[in-house]
Design a protein around this motif. Structure first.
Motif: not given
Length: 106
Positions: A49, A54-55
């Protein structure tokens, strides 16, 4: 500083300015803040992340990497004709030794 827009298909990845300072790229968003710091972490479930949570896909290049590739590394020729001709001669000798194996090894 140069203004750029980077898209993936129809999705806008980055819009702003890029400043190349001796090979390192400084990315500034439209509002003047720095972008693409490259800081990430791996959570307990093994997913990478970014600093906002956020991935991240580890196989996907960053905007800075894309801009470095567009700027381009200097293309060089890594081979010589002498080595190619030598390899062809060795290949021809190998073919001849296969064709005349019975005469060479009795």
């Amino acid at each position: 500083m140069t203004g750029v827009e980077v898209y993936r298909g129809e999705k806008l990845l980055f819009r702003g300015g890029v400043w190349n300072a001796d090979g390192s790229y400084w990315l500034y968003k439209e509002d003047g803040t720095m972008a693409d710091t490259g800081i990430f972490y791996v959570s307990s479930d093994g997913i990478e992340r970014d600093q906002d949570g956020n991935r991240i896909d580890p196989a996907e290049p960053s905007v800075a990497t894309i801009l470095e590739l567009i700027d381009g590394p200097v293309l060089t020729h890594k081979g010589t004709w002498y080595a190619w001709c030598g390899a062809v001669c060795v290949s021809i000798l190998n073919v001849l030794s296969i064709l005349f194996a019975d005469e060479l090894f009795r």
